[in-house]
Design an enzyme around this catalytic site. Structure first.
Site, PDB file in Angstrom:
ATOM      1  NE  ARG A  76     -21.588 -10.301  -9.014  1.00  0.00           N
ATOM      2  CZ  ARG A  76     -22.056  -8.992  -8.764  1.00  0.00           C
ATOM      3  NH1 ARG A  76     -21.909  -8.257 -10.047  1.00  0.00           N
ATOM      4  NH2 ARG A  76     -22.533  -8.556  -7.671  1.00  0.00           N
ATOM      5  CG  ASP A 113     -22.517 -11.406  -5.644  1.00  0.00           C
ATOM      6  OD1 ASP A 113     -21.757 -12.011  -6.475  1.00  0.00           O
ATOM      7  OD2 ASP A 113     -22.612 -10.114  -5.575  1.00  0.00           O
TER       8      ASP A 113
END
Length: 352
Positions: A286, A284
């Site tokens: 982000r 991930d």
């Protein structure tokens, strides 16, 4: 130069142009493997001796895991150029989607990195540009752009985000909703917030929703993004007031094209975690400091967070937003996303 230099470098990489990347330990000259063709590669590397830089996670797939800890997808691996590695072969090295079509690769020889910090910065630039983290590398020659590690850090700084404009936006769940647009002078992605209900002293119900073109717009059944978006709007509308943050972080931060490559890997039997890692990215990627900055600009310091993902709670709190309560989003699975949801639960800790 700061973020402007990073913006120029990202644009150059997307166009297949050469970029010089520097850090405290030196400089390297790179060209994206996926942006190279026979002409541009010959101009970049007339002697055909440019080595190939990839992420360690990709190196593990290619049996080069003895280089650096493959658990860190940002750590680079340098493959020594061999006479038989042309542009087409380099693309099969870079793109794991092609592994089943060309399973026999190598043998490859890994080399020590002369400037590992500059190499890591190059991989970060690849993610920001939405391209595969794979480069031809040389130490000399002309470049279209030059960028330093601190320039890339400045480009990726959420503190530069500011409110650009706001307007009333009636939506199906609230005819009195307000949309607020956020823009950074450094990079082109524009994030938005939808404020629903009449603001008062109560804690707002907040949803962090990362952009998903396939799910939000096209109704993809492979994920639960579209249903989560609409369910979140309903749950916020059912509270006293709240905010939906729509973050332009497609594919958990790796971009639309790379997300579709991950979809192709899923069609080959890999789950969402393994697909991202095989591409050479973090599970991930982000940046939830963007969401924290948006909330801060809206004057929101404490929230009731609508999420099944504990990493969002941790990410917001690390960026200075207090999460007073986590509220779940409960949705049924379908035959196309059952495995995807199980992976989120079992491998990334989603509380489903």
């Amino acid at each position: 130069m700061g973020a402007r230099a990073a913006a120029r470098a990202i644009d150059a990489l997307r166009r297949g142009w050469a970029v010089t990347v520097s850090a405290a330990d030196g400089a390297i000259r790179v060209m994206a493997v996926e942006g190279a063709d026979a002409v541009t590669l010959s101009d970049f590397d007339p002697t055909a001796k440019a080595d190939i830089l990839i992420a360690a996670a990709r190196g593990e797939t290619l049996k080069l895991a003895n280089q650096l800890a493959a658990a860190d997808p940002d750590m680079p691996v340098l493959i020594a150029r061999a006479p038989w590695i042309d542009g087409d072969v380099a693309m099969t090295i870079a793109d794991p989607v092609m592994d089943l079509a060309s399973p026999l690769k190598g043998p490859f020889s890994a080399k020590p990195l002369a400037a590992p910090l500059a190499a890591k910065t190059s991989l970060k630039l690849a993610r920001l540009a939405g391209i595969l983290p794979a480069f031809f590398v040389t130490s000399t020659g002309a470049s279209e752009a030059e960028v330093a590690a601190e320039d890339v850090d400045a480009y990726d700084d959420a503190s530069h985000l500011a409110i650009a404009t706001r307007a009333r936006l009636p939506v199906s769940t609230s005819e009195t909703a307000e949309i607020v647009a956020f823009r950074s002078p450094d990079e082109p992605r524009e994030h938005v917030a939808l404020v629903i209900g009449k603001r008062d002293d109560s804690l707002p119900v907040v949803r962090l929703h990362s952009e998903c073109l396939t799910g939000d717009v096209l109704g993809s059944l492979k994920c639960d993004c579209g249903p989560q978006l609409h369910q979140a709007l309903h749950q916020i509308a059912g509270s006293r007031w709240g905010v939906l943050l729509y973050l332009r972080q497609e594919g958990r931060g790796i971009g639309l094209i790379n997300k579709l490559r991950a979809y192709a890997l899923q069609d080959q039997g890999f789950d969402t975690v393994d697909a991202n890692v095989r591409l050479g990215f973090a599970i991930d990627a982000r940046d939830f400091s963007v969401a924290a900055r948006m909330l801060d600009l809206l004057g929101v310091a404490q929230v009731r967070l609508l999420t099944n993902n504990p990493n969002k709670v941790a990410g917001l709190e690390a960026a200075g937003i207090k999460v007073a309560e986590r509220l779940p989003i409960i949705l049924p699975a379908n035959p196309h996303n059952e495995h995807y949801l199980a992976t989120k639960r079992d491998r990334t800790g989603h509380q489903l």
